[in-house]
Design a protein around this motif. Structure first.
Motif, PDB file in Angstrom:
ATOM      1  N   ILE A  97      -1.159  -9.043  -7.333  1.00 51.42           N
ATOM      2  CA  ILE A  97      -1.519 -10.309  -7.979  1.00 51.42           C
ATOM      3  C   ILE A  97      -2.367 -10.066  -9.222  1.00 51.42           C
ATOM      4  O   ILE A  97      -2.253 -10.775 -10.208  1.00 51.42           O
TER       5      ILE A  97
ATOM      6  N   GLY B  90       2.163   4.808   2.668  1.00 54.16           N
ATOM      7  CA  GLY B  90       0.739   4.643   2.942  1.00 54.16           C
ATOM      8  C   GLY B  90       0.116   3.474   2.216  1.00 54.16           C
ATOM      9  O   GLY B  90      -0.975   3.570   1.670  1.00 54.16           O
ATOM     10  N   VAL B  91       0.833   2.349   2.238  1.00 51.39           N
ATOM     11  CA  VAL B  91       0.337   1.099   1.654  1.00 51.39           C
ATOM     12  C   VAL B  91       0.184   0.103   2.804  1.00 51.39           C
ATOM     13  O   VAL B  91       1.136  -0.121   3.545  1.00 51.39           O
TER      14      VAL B  91
ATOM     15  N   GLY C 114      -0.083   4.331  -1.751  1.00 53.91           N
ATOM     16  CA  GLY C 114      -1.330   3.660  -1.419  1.00 53.91           C
ATOM     17  C   GLY C 114      -2.353   4.681  -0.959  1.00 53.91           C
ATOM     18  O   GLY C 114      -2.152   5.894  -1.092  1.00 53.91           O
TER      19      GLY C 114
ATOM     20  N   THR D 261      -1.118   1.046  -5.428  1.00 51.16           N
ATOM     21  CA  THR D 261      -1.984  -0.083  -5.107  1.00 51.16           C
ATOM     22  C   THR D 261      -3.206  -0.024  -6.023  1.00 51.16           C
ATOM     23  O   THR D 261      -3.426   0.953  -6.736  1.00 51.16           O
TER      24      THR D 261
ATOM     25  N   ILE E 289       0.418  -2.491  -8.674  1.00 45.94           N
ATOM     26  CA  ILE E 289       1.255  -3.657  -8.413  1.00 45.94           C
ATOM     27  C   ILE E 289       0.448  -4.678  -7.617  1.00 45.94           C
ATOM     28  O   ILE E 289      -0.313  -4.301  -6.726  1.00 45.94           O
TER      29      ILE E 289
ATOM     30  N   HIS F 215      -1.507  -7.308  -2.762  1.00 44.04           N
ATOM     31  CA  HIS F 215      -0.505  -6.327  -3.196  1.00 44.04           C
ATOM     32  C   HIS F 215       0.902  -6.894  -3.015  1.00 44.04           C
ATOM     33  O   HIS F 215       1.734  -6.849  -3.931  1.00 44.04           O
TER      34      HIS F 215
ATOM     35  N   TYR G 225       3.418  12.298   5.028  1.00 44.20           N
ATOM     36  CA  TYR G 225       3.553  13.720   4.704  1.00 44.20           C
ATOM     37  C   TYR G 225       4.742  14.350   5.415  1.00 44.20           C
ATOM     38  O   TYR G 225       5.286  15.339   4.966  1.00 44.20           O
TER      39      TYR G 225
ATOM     40  N   GLN H 211      -1.765  -5.534   2.062  1.00 39.20           N
ATOM     41  CA  GLN H 211      -2.610  -6.733   1.957  1.00 39.20           C
ATOM     42  C   GLN H 211      -1.934  -7.714   1.009  1.00 39.20           C
ATOM     43  O   GLN H 211      -1.209  -7.306   0.100  1.00 39.20           O
TER      44      GLN H 211
ATOM     45  N   ASP I 164       4.435   3.914   6.955  1.00 38.80           N
ATOM     46  CA  ASP I 164       2.999   3.836   7.212  1.00 38.80           C
ATOM     47  C   ASP I 164       2.731   4.259   8.650  1.00 38.80           C
ATOM     48  O   ASP I 164       3.551   3.997   9.541  1.00 38.80           O
TER      49      ASP I 164
ATOM     50  N   GLY J 235      -3.006   5.766   1.722  1.00 41.75           N
ATOM     51  CA  GLY J 235      -2.580   6.692   2.762  1.00 41.75           C
ATOM     52  C   GLY J 235      -2.431   8.103   2.209  1.00 41.75           C
ATOM     53  O   GLY J 235      -2.400   9.082   2.951  1.00 41.75           O
TER      54      GLY J 235
ATOM     55  N   ALA K 282     -11.577 -15.945  -5.996  1.00 41.18           N
ATOM     56  CA  ALA K 282     -10.620 -15.225  -5.149  1.00 41.18           C
ATOM     57  C   ALA K 282      -9.665 -16.185  -4.444  1.00 41.18           C
ATOM     58  O   ALA K 282      -8.576 -15.798  -4.051  1.00 41.18           O
TER      59      ALA K 282
ATOM     60  N   ASP L  32     -14.866 -12.316  -4.580  1.00 43.09           N
ATOM     61  CA  ASP L  32     -14.922 -10.902  -4.995  1.00 43.09           C
ATOM     62  C   ASP L  32     -15.277 -10.719  -6.469  1.00 43.09           C
ATOM     63  O   ASP L  32     -16.101  -9.891  -6.819  1.00 43.09           O
TER      64      ASP L  32
HETATM   65  C1  LIG Z   1      -9.301 -10.601  -5.447  1.00 36.46           C
HETATM   66  C2  LIG Z   1      -8.525  -9.383  -5.061  1.00 36.46           C
HETATM   67  C3  LIG Z   1      -7.428  -8.995  -5.822  1.00 36.46           C
HETATM   68  C4  LIG Z   1      -6.698  -7.870  -5.470  1.00 36.46           C
HETATM   69  N1  LIG Z   1      -5.603  -7.527  -6.202  1.00 36.46           N
HETATM   70  C5  LIG Z   1      -4.857  -6.454  -5.817  1.00 36.46           C
HETATM   71  C6  LIG Z   1      -3.662  -6.086  -6.505  1.00 36.46           C
HETATM   72  O1  LIG Z   1      -3.256  -6.705  -7.478  1.00 36.46           O
HETATM   73  N2  LIG Z   1      -2.967  -5.012  -6.074  1.00 36.46           N
HETATM   74  C7  LIG Z   1      -3.360  -4.281  -4.984  1.00 36.46           C
HETATM   75  O2  LIG Z   1      -2.662  -3.322  -4.630  1.00 36.46           O
HETATM   76  N3  LIG Z   1      -4.476  -4.613  -4.321  1.00 36.46           N
HETATM   77  C8  LIG Z   1      -5.238  -5.660  -4.706  1.00 36.46           C
HETATM   78  N4  LIG Z   1      -6.357  -5.978  -4.001  1.00 36.46           N
HETATM   79  C9  LIG Z   1      -6.786  -5.080  -2.922  1.00 36.46           C
HETATM   80  C10 LIG Z   1      -6.021  -5.346  -1.638  1.00 36.46           C
HETATM   81  O3  LIG Z   1      -6.645  -6.392  -0.930  1.00 36.46           O
HETATM   82  C11 LIG Z   1      -6.007  -4.116  -0.740  1.00 36.46           C
HETATM   83  O4  LIG Z   1      -7.336  -3.702  -0.516  1.00 36.46           O
HETATM   84  C12 LIG Z   1      -5.229  -2.953  -1.331  1.00 36.46           C
HETATM   85  O5  LIG Z   1      -3.952  -3.360  -1.751  1.00 36.46           O
HETATM   86  C13 LIG Z   1      -5.095  -1.888  -0.281  1.00 36.46           C
HETATM   87  O6  LIG Z   1      -4.573  -0.720  -0.862  1.00 36.46           O
HETATM   88  P1  LIG Z   1      -3.888   0.381   0.032  1.00 36.46           P
HETATM   89  O7  LIG Z   1      -2.773  -0.236   0.810  1.00 36.46           O
HETATM   90  O8  LIG Z   1      -3.577   1.499  -0.874  1.00 36.46           O
HETATM   91  O9  LIG Z   1      -5.060   0.891   0.979  1.00 36.46           O
HETATM   92  P2  LIG Z   1      -5.408   0.604   2.492  1.00 36.46           P
HETATM   93  O10 LIG Z   1      -5.477  -0.843   2.777  1.00 36.46           O
HETATM   94  O11 LIG Z   1      -6.579   1.435   2.790  1.00 36.46           O
HETATM   95  O12 LIG Z   1      -4.142   1.146   3.303  1.00 36.46           O
HETATM   96  C14 LIG Z   1      -3.813   2.477   3.449  1.00 36.46           C
HETATM   97  C15 LIG Z   1      -2.642   2.552   4.402  1.00 36.46           C
HETATM   98  O13 LIG Z   1      -2.234   3.893   4.522  1.00 36.46           O
HETATM   99  C16 LIG Z   1      -1.902   4.160   5.876  1.00 36.46           C
HETATM  100  N5  LIG Z   1      -1.992   5.610   6.056  1.00 36.46           N
HETATM  101  C17 LIG Z   1      -3.089   6.392   6.117  1.00 36.46           C
HETATM  102  N6  LIG Z   1      -2.733   7.688   6.239  1.00 36.46           N
HETATM  103  C18 LIG Z   1      -1.372   7.734   6.233  1.00 36.46           C
HETATM  104  C19 LIG Z   1      -0.406   8.778   6.331  1.00 36.46           C
HETATM  105  N7  LIG Z   1      -0.760  10.065   6.422  1.00 36.46           N
HETATM  106  N8  LIG Z   1       0.908   8.436   6.298  1.00 36.46           N
HETATM  107  C20 LIG Z   1       1.302   7.134   6.194  1.00 36.46           C
HETATM  108  N9  LIG Z   1       0.426   6.118   6.115  1.00 36.46           N
HETATM  109  C21 LIG Z   1      -0.904   6.412   6.134  1.00 36.46           C
HETATM  110  C22 LIG Z   1      -2.869   3.326   6.677  1.00 36.46           C
HETATM  111  O14 LIG Z   1      -2.339   3.056   7.972  1.00 36.46           O
HETATM  112  C23 LIG Z   1      -2.980   2.066   5.821  1.00 36.46           C
HETATM  113  O15 LIG Z   1      -2.025   1.087   6.215  1.00 36.46           O
HETATM  114  C24 LIG Z   1      -7.092  -7.093  -4.340  1.00 36.46           C
HETATM  115  C25 LIG Z   1      -8.194  -7.504  -3.583  1.00 36.46           C
HETATM  116  C26 LIG Z   1      -8.906  -8.639  -3.925  1.00 36.46           C
HETATM  117  C27 LIG Z   1     -10.068  -9.038  -3.066  1.00 36.46           C
END
Ligand SMILES: Cc1cc2nc3c(=O)[nH]c(=O)nc-3n(C[C@H](O)[C@H](O)[C@H](O)COP(=O)(O)OP(=O)(O)OC[C@H]3O[C@@H](n4cnc5c(N)ncnc54)[C@H](O)[C@@H]3O)c2cc1C
Lengths: 259, 308
Positions: free
Chosen positions: B241, B255-256, B197, B223, B239, B262, B296, B259, B276, B199, A122, A37
């Motif tokens: 790695i 809504g995190v 997140g 996230t 938050i 995180h 929500y 992965q 979630d 979400g 990565a 990445d």
């Molecule tokens: C090299 C590398 C390093 C990274 N370092 C980090 C890091 O340090 N920190 C980090 O956070 N990420 C990091 N990432 C990104 C990580 O892989 C994920 O993509 C990220 O954490 C996802 O963020 P998210 O959970 O907010 O979003 P998403 O993965 O899109 O998840 C959203 C979630 O919300 C839920 N949702 C949607 N609508 C609602 C609702 N109305 N109510 C409840 N739930 C709902 C969904 O079901 C889903 O589970 C890194 C990625 C790479 C490749």
């Protein structure tokens, strides 16, 4: 016209790696590879410089046999040419070996005005290839770069260092490592994907790099790799009414003493 | 005598390295040396237990210390060189390792000497796995801030020796040093954290998380996407790695997905709660308590229940 080298690593996609709960071993049998990445940001930055002011961009990678699968993906992202060193020994390489191999390759294919790396890979995220590469080539390094300019022969970079930023100017050439926020890597267009097929990919044999056995022997050896097992309660509240789940949750948190 | 050498341009971290170094000293039976950049720092390191402190004068750019540190390590026959794992520290460590023709372990979590090698553990694959590695001596290691507790000032009688730094690289000019403004508290040391997140549908909806955070006396974290892509919250609030590591007594996510990159940042939280919509989201496997549902609907219910 400036000549830029961008370095990338072909890594297993960690999202496809499973941890076997029984013994914490890793199952990567279903894992696909991807361009690391952080290296996508390095490639994008090289291509932005190429588009903005005209530059030729070479790419280089060192990996196992699988790196051959990376060439088309890489070339569709914009570099003009890719050099690859495919050797099974790459699986055991540490930052010391990798930087040595890439430095030797860059001496063969260069000289370059600028060498760009991702801040780390990565998979291993050792964050040492860029500064080691610079030291091996006798060049200054600028690590953790969040914005980058080439002004004639000069490299001007803003570094992001946790609690501060600073500008580093190098009377070129230099090796830089970039952080993800430097740009948003584009998804290759169909035209770019088609054009990639016509671009050159050249293999460099590790034996032709003139490196001694010592230089190809890792200083750091992996003993074990175990999946991180989270020991958590995993209690899901599953009443039909959310109000009931919330009541149970709050009761549990009160019992834990955290609300 | 082959020993241990520590350095960080940040003396609070250098004191943590003293703790790590004293641990190694107990098994290696060698002296613990340190490099400091100012007299007060040198005195603090000596008081905390460094046997010898080299005070490096005349180097404004910490990165410029790499060469003198490598030369010093070679002269003192240092077997293990510990460097604070800041961005600057990791840059310096790589150059010291090159100068010594040595291996470098990045952000080791544990260090010990076994069979005349340095044995370390560190995270791999975005935090999915822990690798145990062996590095021949001399070995350079970076250690992330807060991995070890700070060594406390004792009656250490370590000697302080002044050292002149080499001239900087004439090709390199450094300018425009600019501190990054921090807003609010340090999420890494927050007692409770509500984490949002993707979400969350809109920036305005952060209010819903803020209400919950208030009811819990918690800080808001997020996230990476929320900070780096949407810019809804400052980057020091994300938050994982590549962001902050939290050690709070409570982490509650809305809504995190969870992965691994995180989750690597929340492992030290005492209690983990997830809300979630997707029952298969990996965050539930990392959680103590979970509610499958729409944030929500659920978040305001939790806020109301806490207020009672
Ligand atoms: C090299 C590398 C390093 C990274 N370092 C980090 C890091 O340090 N920190 C980090 O956070 N990420 C990091 N990432 C990104 C990580 O892989 C994920 O993509 C990220 O954490 C996802 O963020 P998210 O959970 O907010 O979003 P998403 O993965 O899109 O998840 C959203 C979630 O919300 C839920 N949702 C949607 N609508 C609602 C609702 N109305 N109510 C409840 N739930 C709902 C969904 O079901 C889903 O589970 C890194 C990625 C790479 C490749």
């Amino acid at each position: 016209m400036s000549k830029i080298l961008v370095c990338y690593k072909w890594v297993l996609d960690e999202q496809d790696i499973r941890v076997n709960a029984a013994d914490a071993s890793l199952d990567s049998s279903r894992a696909k590879y991807k361009i690391s990445d952080y290296d996508k940001n390095a490639i994008e930055e090289a291509v932005l410089l190429q588009e903005g002011q005209g530059a030729t961009v070479d790419a280089v990678t060192f990996g196992g046999d699988a790196v051959k699968q990376s060439l088309k993906d890489l070339l569709s992202r914009g570099p003009d040419k890719v050099f690859y060193i495919a050797d099974p020994s790459a699986d055991k390489a540490d930052g010391y070996v990798t930087a040595g191999v890439i430095a030797a390759a860059a001496r063969k294919t260069g000289p370059y005005d600028l060498i760009i790396c991702g801040e780390g890979s990565a998979d291993s995220y050792n964050q040492q290839v860029a500064p080691r590469l610079a030291a091996n080539l006798g060049l200054p390094s600028i690590t953790y770069v969040q914005s980058l300019k080439l002004e004639g022969g000069r490299v001007v970079a803003t570094r992001k260092l946790g609690d501060c930023t600073e500008v580093v100017t190098v009377e070129g050439p230099a090796v830089v490592s970039v952080v993800p926020e430097i740009n948003k890597p584009r998804i290759p267009s169909l035209k770019q994907v088609l054009a990639a097929a016509k671009k050159p990919a050249e293999e460099i044999k590790i034996a032709d790099l003139g490196l001694s056995p010592k230089q190809l022997t890792a200083k750091t050896v992996s003993l074990t790799v175990k999946g991180f097992v989270m020991n958590r309660k995993n209690i899901l509240f599953k009443e039909p009414a959310q109000a009931d789940n919330v009541a149970k949750l709050v009761a549990a948190l009160a019992k834990e003493g955290v609300c | 005598m082959p020993g241990i050498l520590i350095f960080s341009e940040n003396n609070a971290i250098a004191l943590e390295l003293v703790t790590a170094g004293l641990g190694l000293k107990a098994t290696m039976n060698h002296s613990l040396c340190a490099v400091a950049l100012s007299e007060p720092d040198a005195a603090a390191l000596a008081a905390a237990g460094a046997d010898k402190v080299f005070l490096l004068n005349g180097q404004d750019w910490p990165e410029g210390c790499a060469q003198p540190i490598a030369e010093l390590a070679a002269r003192e026959l240092a077997a293990v060189i510990l460097i604070g794992g800041t961005a600057r520290g990791k840059d310096i460590a790589a150059k010291v390792a090159c100068g010594l023709d040595a291996g470098l372990v990045t952000e080791a979590q544990t260090i010990e000497i076994a069979e005349d090698k340095l044995q370390t553990t560190r995270l791999k694959y975005g935090g999915l796995a822990v690798a145990c590695e062996a590095t021949g001596l001399p070995a350079v290691v970076t250690i992330a801030p807060r991995t070890f507790d700070k060594a406390v000032a004792g009656d250490g009688q370590g000697q302080v020796i002044a050292l002149d730094a080499a001239a900087g690289d004439p090709r390199v000019k450094v300018s425009d040093l600019c501190p990054i403004e921090r807003h609010g508290v340090d999420i890494a040391s927050a007692a409770r954290v509500v984490c949002v997140g993707r979400g969350l549908a809109k920036q305005e909806d952060l209010a819903l998380a803020e209400d919950l955070a208030k009811a819990l006396s918690a800080e808001i974290g997020c996230t990476r996407g929320i900070a780096e892509d949407y810019h809804w919250l400052p980057v020091e609030r994300y938050i994982g790695i590549s962001g902050q590591n939290i050690k709070s007594e409570l982490y509650l996510s809305l809504g995190v997905s969870g992965q691994v990159q995180h989750v690597a940042g929340i492992r030290d939280a005492k209690v983990i709660v997830a809300v979630d919509t997707n029952e298969k989201a990996p965050i539930f496997a990392a959680a103590d308590y979970g509610i499958v549902g729409d944030l929500y609907e659920v978040a305001p219910l939790i806020t109301a229940a806490l207020k009672k």
